[in-house]
Design a protein around this motif. Sequence first.
Motif, mmCIF file in Angstrom:
data_model
loop_
_atom_site.group_PDB
_atom_site.id
_atom_site.type_symbol
_atom_site.label_atom_id
_atom_site.label_comp_id
_atom_site.label_asym_id
_atom_site.label_seq_id
_atom_site.Cartn_x
_atom_site.Cartn_y
_atom_site.Cartn_z
ATOM 1 N N ILE A 3 0.787 -1.378 -0.018
ATOM 2 C CA ILE A 3 -0.047 -0.225 -0.033
ATOM 3 C C ILE A 3 0.964 1.094 0.096
ATOM 4 C CG2 ILE A 3 -1.714 1.156 1.476
ATOM 5 C CD1 ILE A 3 -2.667 -1.436 2.471
ATOM 6 N N GLU A 4 0.435 2.267 -0.689
ATOM 7 C CA GLU A 4 1.108 3.693 -0.870
ATOM 8 C C GLU A 4 1.054 4.407 0.661
ATOM 9 O OE1 GLU A 4 0.820 6.406 -4.333
ATOM 10 O OE2 GLU A 4 -0.693 7.005 -2.891
ATOM 11 N N VAL A 5 2.109 4.721 0.968
ATOM 12 C CA VAL A 5 2.302 5.641 2.171
ATOM 13 C C VAL A 5 2.448 6.977 1.774
ATOM 14 C CG1 VAL A 5 3.243 6.052 4.538
ATOM 15 C CG2 VAL A 5 3.013 3.596 3.656
ATOM 16 N N VAL A 6 1.378 7.887 2.248
ATOM 17 C CA VAL A 6 1.621 9.401 1.765
ATOM 18 C C VAL A 6 1.817 10.384 2.857
ATOM 19 C CG1 VAL A 6 0.478 11.474 0.795
ATOM 20 C CG2 VAL A 6 0.253 8.958 -0.198
ATOM 21 N N GLN A 58 2.267 18.591 13.340
ATOM 22 C CA GLN A 58 1.451 18.896 12.178
ATOM 23 C C GLN A 58 1.557 18.091 11.215
ATOM 24 O OE1 GLN A 58 2.948 22.790 10.881
ATOM 25 N NE2 GLN A 58 2.977 23.445 13.105
ATOM 26 N N GLY A 59 0.880 18.001 10.337
ATOM 27 C CA GLY A 59 0.803 17.013 8.914
ATOM 28 C C GLY A 59 0.031 15.972 9.154
ATOM 29 N N ARG A 60 0.091 15.018 8.029
ATOM 30 C CA ARG A 60 -0.669 13.957 7.982
ATOM 31 C C ARG A 60 0.361 12.763 7.527
ATOM 32 N NH1 ARG A 60 -6.244 14.859 4.763
ATOM 33 N NH2 ARG A 60 -4.598 15.203 2.948
ATOM 34 N N VAL A 61 -0.044 11.303 7.721
ATOM 35 C CA VAL A 61 0.216 10.194 7.286
ATOM 36 C C VAL A 61 -0.804 9.450 6.620
ATOM 37 C CG1 VAL A 61 1.663 7.920 7.766
ATOM 38 C CG2 VAL A 61 2.325 10.019 8.956
ATOM 39 N N LEU A 62 -0.921 9.295 5.606
ATOM 40 C CA LEU A 62 -2.099 8.725 4.900
ATOM 41 C C LEU A 62 -1.802 7.325 4.433
ATOM 42 C CD1 LEU A 62 -3.606 12.052 3.057
ATOM 43 C CD2 LEU A 62 -4.591 10.832 5.066
ATOM 44 N N ILE A 63 -2.734 6.358 5.054
ATOM 45 C CA ILE A 63 -2.765 4.945 4.465
ATOM 46 C C ILE A 63 -4.111 4.522 4.389
ATOM 47 C CG2 ILE A 63 -2.094 2.572 5.077
ATOM 48 C CD1 ILE A 63 0.075 3.856 6.945
ATOM 49 N N ASN A 64 -4.458 4.172 3.092
ATOM 50 C CA ASN A 64 -5.949 3.878 2.736
ATOM 51 C C ASN A 64 -6.929 4.772 3.132
ATOM 52 O OD1 ASN A 64 -5.556 1.418 1.262
ATOM 53 N ND2 ASN A 64 -5.769 0.039 3.130
ATOM 54 N N ARG A 189 8.830 -12.027 -3.061
ATOM 55 C CA ARG A 189 7.810 -12.906 -2.738
ATOM 56 C C ARG A 189 6.399 -12.250 -2.348
ATOM 57 N NH1 ARG A 189 10.112 -18.316 -0.761
ATOM 58 N NH2 ARG A 189 12.119 -18.007 -0.827
ATOM 59 N N ILE A 190 6.578 -11.071 -1.530
ATOM 60 C CA ILE A 190 5.432 -10.588 -0.816
ATOM 61 C C ILE A 190 4.898 -9.143 -1.500
ATOM 62 C CG2 ILE A 190 5.652 -12.010 1.210
ATOM 63 C CD1 ILE A 190 6.433 -9.388 2.434
ATOM 64 N N ASP A 191 5.895 -8.559 -2.341
ATOM 65 C CA ASP A 191 5.399 -7.376 -2.975
ATOM 66 C C ASP A 191 4.682 -6.099 -1.978
ATOM 67 O OD1 ASP A 191 5.061 -5.529 -5.167
ATOM 68 O OD2 ASP A 191 3.183 -6.275 -5.797
ATOM 69 N N ALA A 192 5.602 -6.149 -0.774
ATOM 70 C CA ALA A 192 4.995 -5.235 0.080
ATOM 71 C C ALA A 192 5.695 -3.836 -0.161
ATOM 72 C CB ALA A 192 5.399 -5.757 1.747
ATOM 73 N N THR A 193 5.127 -2.964 0.342
ATOM 74 C CA THR A 193 6.065 -1.818 0.581
ATOM 75 C C THR A 193 6.879 -1.597 1.692
ATOM 76 O OG1 THR A 193 3.900 -0.417 0.006
ATOM 77 C CG2 THR A 193 5.529 0.972 0.696
ATOM 78 N N MET A 194 8.191 -1.261 1.488
ATOM 79 C CA MET A 194 9.245 -1.478 2.735
ATOM 80 C C MET A 194 9.922 -0.096 2.493
ATOM 81 S SD MET A 194 10.388 -5.277 1.137
ATOM 82 C CE MET A 194 11.795 -5.530 2.568
ATOM 83 N N LEU A 195 10.199 0.134 4.031
ATOM 84 C CA LEU A 195 10.984 1.206 4.211
ATOM 85 C C LEU A 195 12.086 0.738 5.104
ATOM 86 C CD1 LEU A 195 11.808 4.269 4.295
ATOM 87 C CD2 LEU A 195 10.034 4.744 5.949
ATOM 88 N N ILE A 196 13.363 0.974 4.839
ATOM 89 C CA ILE A 196 14.468 0.506 5.633
ATOM 90 C C ILE A 196 15.371 1.700 6.050
ATOM 91 C CG2 ILE A 196 16.584 -0.995 5.679
ATOM 92 C CD1 ILE A 196 15.026 -2.214 2.904
ATOM 93 N N VAL A 197 15.666 1.872 7.463
ATOM 94 C CA VAL A 197 16.454 2.954 8.045
ATOM 95 C C VAL A 197 17.669 2.277 8.226
ATOM 96 C CG1 VAL A 197 17.153 4.084 9.982
ATOM 97 C CG2 VAL A 197 14.657 4.424 9.124
ATOM 98 N N THR A 198 18.748 2.616 7.472
ATOM 99 C CA THR A 198 20.136 2.084 7.612
ATOM 100 C C THR A 198 21.187 3.015 7.575
ATOM 101 O OG1 THR A 198 21.547 0.343 6.879
ATOM 102 C CG2 THR A 198 20.356 1.551 5.122
ATOM 103 N N HIS A 199 22.400 2.663 8.241
ATOM 104 C CA HIS A 199 23.700 3.488 8.183
ATOM 105 C C HIS A 199 24.757 2.913 7.188
ATOM 106 C CE1 HIS A 199 23.064 6.339 11.202
ATOM 107 N NE2 HIS A 199 22.674 5.152 11.969
#
Length: 336
Positions: A3-6, A58-64, A189-199
């Motif tokens: 799913i898109e995350v805005v 302030q602001g929004r995080v929209l998911i579905n 395999r799962i086609d998920a939306t992924m966000l990775i925090v890394t150094h």
Amino acid sequence: MGIEVVVEGLTMSFGKQNIWQDVSLTLPAGEVSVMLGPSGTGKTVFLKSLIGLLKPQQGRVLINGVDMVSSPERDIYETRKLFGLMFQDGALFGSMSLFDNIAFPLREHTRKRESEIRRIVMERIELVGLLGAEDKLPGEISGGMRKRAGLARALVLDPQIVLCDEPDSGLDPVRTAYLSQLLIDLNARIDATMLIVTHNLDIAATVPDNMGMFFRRRLVTFGPREVLLTSDEPVVIQFLAGRREGPIGMSEEKDAALLAAEAAGPAAHPSAPRVIVPQLEPSPGLPPRAAVTRRRERVLGMLDQLPPAARAAIRDTYAHHAAAPTLTLPAPGSGS
Ligand SMILES: Nc1ncnc2c1ncn2[C@@H]1O[C@H](COP(=O)(O)OP(=O)(O)OP(=O)(O)O)[C@@H](O)[C@H]1O
């Protein structure tokens, strides 16, 4: 499909300490994104804001259609079930076997029968390469195995959005390379939306479709990987090269006098050409990543809005299709 995350105009402070302001970005559905930034710039705070555990002012995080900042808690709670979370230390319960740790979210959040739970857990254990270790306690296995167990646990509820906070911390370079491949295989395999925090610069260079960076209380950039990898922003160049020269200091940002002295002095390291290495492909036998075709259309559609260097790099990537060669850019500031 993920799913898109805005994220729109997000601003976060703790008391008088502003962490970041006016952050806007979209995590495209099913694509892999990486967030970089010096320590303390608020990357973990950002992840927690996406799932509604922290509330920006302030602001929004929209998911579905649900705003994770200000929608009713009931809606936020339901939307949170779409997420799989992998935290830095794997966050496993020390007194439970790996099997029970990984089964925990299923026993906690579903009414599935034990036989069904066993099937799902063993499938995820196989996915992350831990078959045979399911009866061990977290203290009896290596850090890399604990990370993979944390990832397996993040996956049991079939998440459509996966957040990983420094999945590589404490891993040796070889384990990190395996982890990079695992993240790409997982996405295939799962086609998920992924966000990775890394150094980790190797993960950053080879895994994501999109990259962003936090610095000085703002999101410096977020977009297709080629934008950050060809960026001329001093903070991006310094971070990607892992150098002392530049705006990032040891404990905090350098002051203006130190920066001026540095600029006037001889360069400690001449700028090396920057290299864009190809993105990892899923392991043989796995399906291609569904996000690749969507990303190609999306990125080619926005080409006109991108800086010339990023545009050239994207054209080069797609001219060579998946088997993109390593692309060498001129050294920053070389004028060529
Ligand atoms: N619950 C909280 N209350 C007050 N301050 C907090 C809270 N959580 C985080 N902070 C502060 O927010 C800032 C950003 O922290 P965060 O952990 O998000 O940074 P980071 O970019 O993830 O760092 P690192 O790369 O070192 O993990 C820090 O100064 C931290 O002390």
